[in-house]
Design a protein around this motif. Structure first.
Motif, PDB file in Angstrom:
ATOM      1  N   ASP A 227      11.564 -55.247   8.133  1.00 22.86           N
ATOM      2  CA  ASP A 227      12.328 -54.003   8.100  1.00 22.86           C
ATOM      3  C   ASP A 227      13.644 -54.089   8.869  1.00 22.86           C
ATOM      4  OD1 ASP A 227      11.407 -54.055  10.679  1.00 22.86           O
ATOM      5  OD2 ASP A 227      10.054 -52.340  10.484  1.00 22.86           O
ATOM      6  N   GLN A 228      13.913 -55.261   9.461  1.00 27.91           N
ATOM      7  CA  GLN A 228      15.206 -55.468  10.118  1.00 27.91           C
ATOM      8  C   GLN A 228      16.242 -56.037   9.153  1.00 27.91           C
ATOM      9  OE1 GLN A 228      13.686 -57.982  13.415  1.00 27.91           O
ATOM     10  NE2 GLN A 228      14.652 -56.514  14.791  1.00 27.91           N
ATOM     11  N   ALA A 229      15.837 -56.243   7.909  1.00 33.36           N
ATOM     12  CA  ALA A 229      16.743 -56.901   6.948  1.00 33.36           C
ATOM     13  C   ALA A 229      18.054 -56.147   6.789  1.00 33.36           C
ATOM     14  CB  ALA A 229      16.046 -57.035   5.590  1.00 33.36           C
ATOM     15  N   HIS A 230      18.002 -54.803   6.854  1.00 31.13           N
ATOM     16  CA  HIS A 230      19.246 -54.049   6.658  1.00 31.13           C
ATOM     17  C   HIS A 230      20.219 -54.255   7.813  1.00 31.13           C
ATOM     18  CE1 HIS A 230      16.869 -51.296   9.169  1.00 31.13           C
ATOM     19  NE2 HIS A 230      18.009 -50.742   9.525  1.00 31.13           N
ATOM     20  N   HIS A 231      19.688 -54.657   8.987  1.00 31.96           N
ATOM     21  CA  HIS A 231      20.576 -54.944  10.113  1.00 31.96           C
ATOM     22  C   HIS A 231      21.326 -56.262   9.913  1.00 31.96           C
ATOM     23  CE1 HIS A 231      19.131 -51.558  12.367  1.00 31.96           C
ATOM     24  NE2 HIS A 231      17.881 -51.993  12.349  1.00 31.96           N
ATOM     25  N   GLU A 232      20.829 -57.081   8.981  1.00 30.73           N
ATOM     26  CA  GLU A 232      21.479 -58.354   8.686  1.00 30.73           C
ATOM     27  C   GLU A 232      22.593 -58.197   7.648  1.00 30.73           C
ATOM     28  OE1 GLU A 232      20.592 -61.705  10.008  1.00 30.73           O
ATOM     29  OE2 GLU A 232      19.975 -60.209  11.474  1.00 30.73           O
ATOM     30  N   ARG A 233      22.759 -56.967   7.141  1.00 28.36           N
ATOM     31  CA  ARG A 233      23.821 -56.732   6.155  1.00 28.36           C
ATOM     32  C   ARG A 233      25.191 -56.952   6.788  1.00 28.36           C
ATOM     33  NH1 ARG A 233      22.435 -53.794   1.517  1.00 28.36           N
ATOM     34  NH2 ARG A 233      20.259 -54.220   1.004  1.00 28.36           N
ATOM     35  N   LEU A 234      26.160 -57.313   5.964  1.00 32.24           N
ATOM     36  CA  LEU A 234      27.473 -57.714   6.460  1.00 32.24           C
ATOM     37  C   LEU A 234      28.547 -56.683   6.146  1.00 32.24           C
ATOM     38  CD1 LEU A 234      27.352 -61.414   5.203  1.00 32.24           C
ATOM     39  CD2 LEU A 234      26.673 -60.558   7.453  1.00 32.24           C
ATOM     40  N   GLY A 235      29.419 -56.445   7.121  1.00 33.22           N
ATOM     41  CA  GLY A 235      30.615 -55.664   6.882  1.00 33.22           C
ATOM     42  C   GLY A 235      31.689 -56.562   6.286  1.00 33.22           C
ATOM     43  N   ILE A 236      32.804 -55.973   5.880  1.00 31.48           N
ATOM     44  CA  ILE A 236      33.853 -56.737   5.205  1.00 31.48           C
ATOM     45  C   ILE A 236      34.407 -57.873   6.073  1.00 31.48           C
ATOM     46  CG2 ILE A 236      36.176 -56.602   4.212  1.00 31.48           C
ATOM     47  CD1 ILE A 236      35.446 -53.843   3.159  1.00 31.48           C
ATOM     48  N   PRO A 237      34.712 -57.646   7.360  1.00 29.09           N
ATOM     49  CA  PRO A 237      35.290 -58.746   8.160  1.00 29.09           C
ATOM     50  C   PRO A 237      34.375 -59.969   8.245  1.00 29.09           C
ATOM     51  CG  PRO A 237      35.611 -56.639   9.260  1.00 29.09           C
ATOM     52  CD  PRO A 237      34.676 -56.387   8.134  1.00 29.09           C
ATOM     53  N   ILE A 238      33.073 -59.748   8.502  1.00 29.29           N
ATOM     54  CA  ILE A 238      32.140 -60.882   8.603  1.00 29.29           C
ATOM     55  C   ILE A 238      31.863 -61.453   7.216  1.00 29.29           C
ATOM     56  CG2 ILE A 238      29.856 -61.624   9.343  1.00 29.29           C
ATOM     57  CD1 ILE A 238      31.702 -60.932  11.616  1.00 29.29           C
ATOM     58  N   ALA A 239      31.753 -60.581   6.207  1.00 30.31           N
ATOM     59  CA  ALA A 239      31.478 -61.044   4.843  1.00 30.31           C
ATOM     60  C   ALA A 239      32.595 -61.944   4.331  1.00 30.31           C
ATOM     61  CB  ALA A 239      31.295 -59.853   3.905  1.00 30.31           C
ATOM     62  N   LEU A 240      33.833 -61.633   4.709  1.00 35.71           N
ATOM     63  CA  LEU A 240      34.961 -62.469   4.284  1.00 35.71           C
ATOM     64  C   LEU A 240      34.799 -63.882   4.831  1.00 35.71           C
ATOM     65  CD1 LEU A 240      37.707 -62.364   2.771  1.00 35.71           C
ATOM     66  CD2 LEU A 240      38.770 -62.005   5.009  1.00 35.71           C
ATOM     67  N   ALA A 241      34.325 -63.986   6.080  1.00 34.49           N
ATOM     68  CA  ALA A 241      34.113 -65.307   6.680  1.00 34.49           C
ATOM     69  C   ALA A 241      32.941 -66.031   6.029  1.00 34.49           C
ATOM     70  CB  ALA A 241      33.869 -65.160   8.184  1.00 34.49           C
ATOM     71  N   VAL A 242      31.889 -65.282   5.675  1.00 34.88           N
ATOM     72  CA  VAL A 242      30.679 -65.901   5.110  1.00 34.88           C
ATOM     73  C   VAL A 242      30.902 -66.342   3.668  1.00 34.88           C
ATOM     74  CG1 VAL A 242      28.291 -65.467   4.411  1.00 34.88           C
ATOM     75  CG2 VAL A 242      29.095 -64.690   6.646  1.00 34.88           C
ATOM     76  N   PHE A 243      31.454 -65.449   2.837  1.00 35.68           N
ATOM     77  CA  PHE A 243      31.528 -65.707   1.404  1.00 35.68           C
ATOM     78  C   PHE A 243      32.863 -66.302   0.932  1.00 35.68           C
ATOM     79  CE2 PHE A 243      28.208 -62.361   1.487  1.00 35.68           C
ATOM     80  CZ  PHE A 243      27.199 -63.084   0.892  1.00 35.68           C
ATOM     81  N   SER A 244      33.896 -66.247   1.760  1.00 35.69           N
ATOM     82  CA  SER A 244      35.209 -66.704   1.296  1.00 35.69           C
ATOM     83  C   SER A 244      35.733 -67.917   2.032  1.00 35.69           C
ATOM     84  CB  SER A 244      36.224 -65.555   1.417  1.00 35.69           C
ATOM     85  OG  SER A 244      35.799 -64.444   0.661  1.00 35.69           O
ATOM     86  N   ALA A 245      34.997 -68.405   3.009  1.00 32.12           N
ATOM     87  CA  ALA A 245      35.468 -69.570   3.766  1.00 32.12           C
ATOM     88  C   ALA A 245      35.684 -70.767   2.850  1.00 32.12           C
ATOM     89  CB  ALA A 245      34.472 -69.914   4.869  1.00 32.12           C
ATOM     90  N   ASP A 246      34.804 -70.931   1.863  1.00 31.33           N
ATOM     91  CA  ASP A 246      34.925 -72.055   0.926  1.00 31.33           C
ATOM     92  C   ASP A 246      36.234 -71.975   0.151  1.00 31.33           C
ATOM     93  OD1 ASP A 246      34.553 -74.094  -0.919  1.00 31.33           O
ATOM     94  OD2 ASP A 246      33.255 -72.882  -2.198  1.00 31.33           O
ATOM     95  N   GLY A 247      36.503 -70.809  -0.450  1.00 32.53           N
ATOM     96  CA  GLY A 247      37.716 -70.655  -1.239  1.00 32.53           C
ATOM     97  C   GLY A 247      38.970 -70.779  -0.391  1.00 32.53           C
TER      98      GLY A 247
ATOM     99  N   THR B 171      40.213 -77.027  -7.868  1.00 29.97           N
ATOM    100  CA  THR B 171      39.228 -76.903  -6.777  1.00 29.97           C
ATOM    101  C   THR B 171      39.570 -75.711  -5.891  1.00 29.97           C
ATOM    102  OG1 THR B 171      40.526 -78.484  -5.470  1.00 29.97           O
ATOM    103  CG2 THR B 171      38.675 -79.356  -6.720  1.00 29.97           C
ATOM    104  N   ALA B 172      40.793 -75.210  -5.975  1.00 27.24           N
ATOM    105  CA  ALA B 172      41.190 -74.031  -5.195  1.00 27.24           C
ATOM    106  C   ALA B 172      40.380 -72.799  -5.594  1.00 27.24           C
ATOM    107  CB  ALA B 172      42.681 -73.753  -5.382  1.00 27.24           C
ATOM    108  N   LEU B 173      39.776 -72.812  -6.784  1.00 26.71           N
ATOM    109  CA  LEU B 173      39.017 -71.653  -7.247  1.00 26.71           C
ATOM    110  C   LEU B 173      37.559 -71.689  -6.805  1.00 26.71           C
ATOM    111  CD1 LEU B 173      41.494 -71.811  -9.386  1.00 26.71           C
ATOM    112  CD2 LEU B 173      40.030 -70.294 -10.716  1.00 26.71           C
ATOM    113  N   SER B 174      37.155 -72.760  -6.166  1.00 20.74           N
ATOM    114  CA  SER B 174      35.760 -72.856  -5.743  1.00 20.74           C
ATOM    115  C   SER B 174      35.450 -71.737  -4.760  1.00 20.74           C
ATOM    116  CB  SER B 174      35.503 -74.212  -5.084  1.00 20.74           C
ATOM    117  OG  SER B 174      36.291 -74.342  -3.925  1.00 20.74           O
ATOM    118  N   GLY B 175      34.314 -71.118  -4.941  1.00 18.70           N
ATOM    119  CA  GLY B 175      33.899 -70.058  -4.029  1.00 18.70           C
ATOM    120  C   GLY B 175      34.244 -68.658  -4.479  1.00 18.70           C
ATOM    121  N   LEU B 176      35.060 -68.526  -5.549  1.00 15.92           N
ATOM    122  CA  LEU B 176      35.434 -67.181  -5.998  1.00 15.92           C
ATOM    123  C   LEU B 176      34.227 -66.375  -6.475  1.00 15.92           C
ATOM    124  CD1 LEU B 176      38.829 -67.346  -7.942  1.00 15.92           C
ATOM    125  CD2 LEU B 176      38.302 -66.073  -5.861  1.00 15.92           C
ATOM    126  N   GLU B 177      33.217 -67.065  -7.000  1.00 14.17           N
ATOM    127  CA  GLU B 177      32.043 -66.357  -7.523  1.00 14.17           C
ATOM    128  C   GLU B 177      31.059 -65.963  -6.433  1.00 14.17           C
ATOM    129  OE1 GLU B 177      30.372 -70.021  -6.399  1.00 14.17           O
ATOM    130  OE2 GLU B 177      32.257 -69.590  -7.413  1.00 14.17           O
TER     131      GLU B 177
END
Length: 645
Positions: free
Chosen positions: A24-44, A242-248
């Motif tokens: 039930d702590q899973a929702h506390h692991e949800r990401l805001g935009i600043p952290i999500a940008l680092a997690v999901f966009s670092a590759d791109g 390769t610049a497009l990697s991570g967009l998905e």
């Protein structure tokens, strides 16, 4: 009482991976935009550090003058980034619970296209980890030449460090990786500002003015570039893609965002897209403006930074430090998406079920281990070289892009039909996804053909093999389900049992027997003790000393073992009894000694574990483990067992 070895392992896990998290702590692991940008966009975002270099490597291999073509190629890639990102915004809107290429393709195009998209993305994530680690170490070595020759161990250390951080939890890893991501973005824009100013004012000293005098209608320019073919330009374009990697990545992980998930995901993708094409375009322009020609031992980013800042001072090393950091940590995008995608595929029965299991930190730990392991193998096989790994890159991601966008076209057509609406109502979304599908399909073919001899053929072989494996896994689960369902219609000995017979295995005349015997007689009055005599003389001794009266009239059967095996003679004895008494349910009791010392297990002969492990496949026999707890603490109270109890 937990086993001592289990307690020891748990203590180690708490130190290394942190405290376990409740479901039930899973929702506390949800990401805001600043952290999500680092997690999901670092590759791109990190790909801008090597995408321009890969373009120039192809072009300048023929002639340095060919570098001029990097500008139109870069412009085409910028347009492609905008189109693909806009297409994935449509995907997020249509699948707010998390679409991604696998879900979109499977639901709209069918099972096989979905598997192709899923397999292609999983392969691409593996390549992301390997390429990012190799590129990050290349940037480090460029700044510190003394590290040359240690690329492979440094890459492996980086891969497993990021894996370890992700095993501690998504939010925790994202918070740590945010600093290198934003530091890199800031320093790239500082470098672009300095560099563009120097290019426009002419206040720079090019190390190679190979393009001077070329351009316009100068015959010398055409003479220098006459060896340039359309195929070479397409190869350079394919490498730059390769610049497009991570967009998905954002569309795959919508459910990792804080509410409202879809809106936050779209905002994150929009920011990532803008940063990506701006930085890529700026670096490409500076590479042309500074006449940068890539060469062994130093990256294009390093050369541009040195020119932009007028030397290798503090700002230069700051750029290199953040470039190394984001490239090494760009693997985090793959660590965020590979486990999540593999869990979805596993839930559909196309990968082993354990990929869908969350670990103590609420992450899909099996996916993380597999990702890190395969990426490490690639690093070793390709000697940690970015240029050797790049040709394997992008084939998978553009295959997934193509299928995803094609799936979205079908989705909008279905949407219009389901609501009895005109297709024209969805004309913008439909047109955008159709354009994305067409362009990505063309690029997939270009990348596959242009990079075929450089290594893309490996992916074109691995991809069908991987899909074949997933179909094999699904076939197994189907066959397993059918077999289990068929058991309801078949005759089973356990269903027809008229009595229960207990067979108690003993390892000698020890107090454990008294404990086990009391348990046995609570299960059934029909109890037989069995001793497998691996040594004949010891078997005779046990038979002579067996006290039938002390053990409630229980008979002892000594089973000879001429080859000194324990399990095989016991199994043969049980099967013979099963044939003689087919309507009797046999319950095999196996006493197991359990101590509170983690390293004491090896002091026992291990026969109990061997019996439990090998006889569990015997049909018609129930195996029950009887634990006998022994406290080896010297201060523990001595307990005397009374056999009469």
């Amino acid at each position: 009482m937990s086993s001592p070895s289990h307690l020891l392992v748990n203590r180690f896990k708490r130190i290394v991976f942190g405290s376990p998290k409740r479901t039930d702590q899973a929702h506390h692991e949800r990401l805001g935009i600043p952290i999500a940008l680092a997690v999901f966009s670092a590759d791109g975002l990190s790909s801008v550090a090597y995408a321009t270099e890969e373009i120039l490597l192809i072009l300048t291999a023929v002639t340095a003058a060919a570098a001029v073509y990097s500008l139109p190629i870069g412009l085409a890639i910028v347009a492609l980034i905008m189109i693909v990102a806009a297409s994935y915004n449509q995907t997020i809107r249509a699948y707010p619970t998390g679409g991604g290429s696998y879900i979109v393709s499977k639901e709209n195009l069918g099972k096989l296209p979905g598997l192709v998209a899923g397999a292609a993305l999983l392969i691409d994530y593996v390549m992301t980890v390997a390429v990012s680690a190799a590129a990050g170490i290349a940037a480090l070595v460029a700044a510190i030449p003394a590290l040359q020759g240690y690329e492979v161990p440094l890459c492996l250390a980086a891969i497993w460090f990021v894996a370890w951080m992700n095993l501690r939890g998504v939010k925790e890893s994202g918070s740590i990786f945010a600093l290198p991501t934003y530091g890199f973005v800031l320093m790239v824009f500082v470098m672009l500002a300095f560099g563009l100013y120097r290019v426009m004012t002419g206040d720079w000293h090019p190390h190679a003015s190979v393009l001077a005098g070329f351009g316009g209608g100068d015959p010398a320019f055409y003479e220098a570039t006459k060896g340039i073919t359309w195929f070479l330009i397409l190869r350079a374009f394919a490498s730059g893609c390769t610049a497009l990697s991570g967009l998905e990545a954002v569309s795959n992980g919508v459910q990792a965002f804080k509410a409202p998930e879809d809106k936050n995901a779209i905002k994150t993708l929009s920011v990532a897209r803008t940063l990506l094409f701006t930085m890529f375009a700026g670096i490409t322009v500076l590479a042309y403006g500074f006449n940068v020609i890539p060469h062994d031992g130093e990256t294009v980013m390093s050369l541009i930074a040195a020119e932009a800042f007028g030397g290798r001072g503090f700002l230069y090393f700051l750029v290199q430090a953040f470039t190394t950091g984001i490239l090494l940590l760009a693997t985090n995008t793959a660590y965020a998406d590979f486990p999540r995608l593999s869990s979805l595929i596993a839930r559909d029965g196309f990968l082993p079920r354990r990929f869908a299991n969350r670990g103590d930190s609420l992450v899909f730990h099996w996916g993380i281990y597999i990702l890190a392991g395969i990426a490490s193998l690639l690093i070793v096989l390709f000697n940690g070289s970015t240029h050797h790994l790049i040709p394997l890159y992008a084939v998978g991601v553009f295959t997934a892009f193509t299928l995803s966008q094609t799936g979205m076209v079908v989705h909008w057509l279905k949407e219009a039909k389901a609501k009895s609406e005109s297709v024209l109502k969805h004309w913008w979304s439909l047109s955008l996804n159709a354009l994305g599908a067409f362009i990505c399909a063309v690029i997939t073919i270009v990348v596959a053909v242009a990079k075929f001899t450089q290594g893309a053929w490996i992916i074109l072989i691995v991809l069908p093999l991987f899909i074949g494996y997933m179909l094999h896994v699904h076939s197994y689960y189907d066959r397993f389900k059918n077999k289990v369902e068929a058991l309801l219609k078949e005759h089973l000995t356990m269903d027809d049992a008229r009595r229960v017979k207990v067979i108690l295995t003993i390892g000698g005349l020890t107090p454990v027997i008294d404990h086990a015997m009391r348990v046995a007689h609570r299960i059934s009055k029909d109890v037989t003790a069995v001793y497998v005599a691996v040594e004949p003389e010891i078997g005779e001794k046990v038979a002579r000393k067996w006290d039938k009266a002390r053990h409630s009239g229980t008979e002892l059967v000594v089973v000879p073992s001429p080859y000194r095996e324990v399990v095989a003679p016991l199994k043969e004895y049980l099967e013979q009894m099963h044939r003689q008494e087919p309507h009797t349910l046999i319950n095999l009791l196996v006493p197991v000694i359990v101590t509170n010392e983690p390293f004491d297990d090896y002091l026992h002969n291990g026969y109990a574990d061997q019996i439990l492990r090998e006889l569990r496949f015997s049909e018609g026999i129930i195996i029950t483990e009887i634990p006998f707890y022994v406290n080896m603490n010297p201060d523990a109270t001595k307990i005397v067992i009374d056999p009469a109890q």
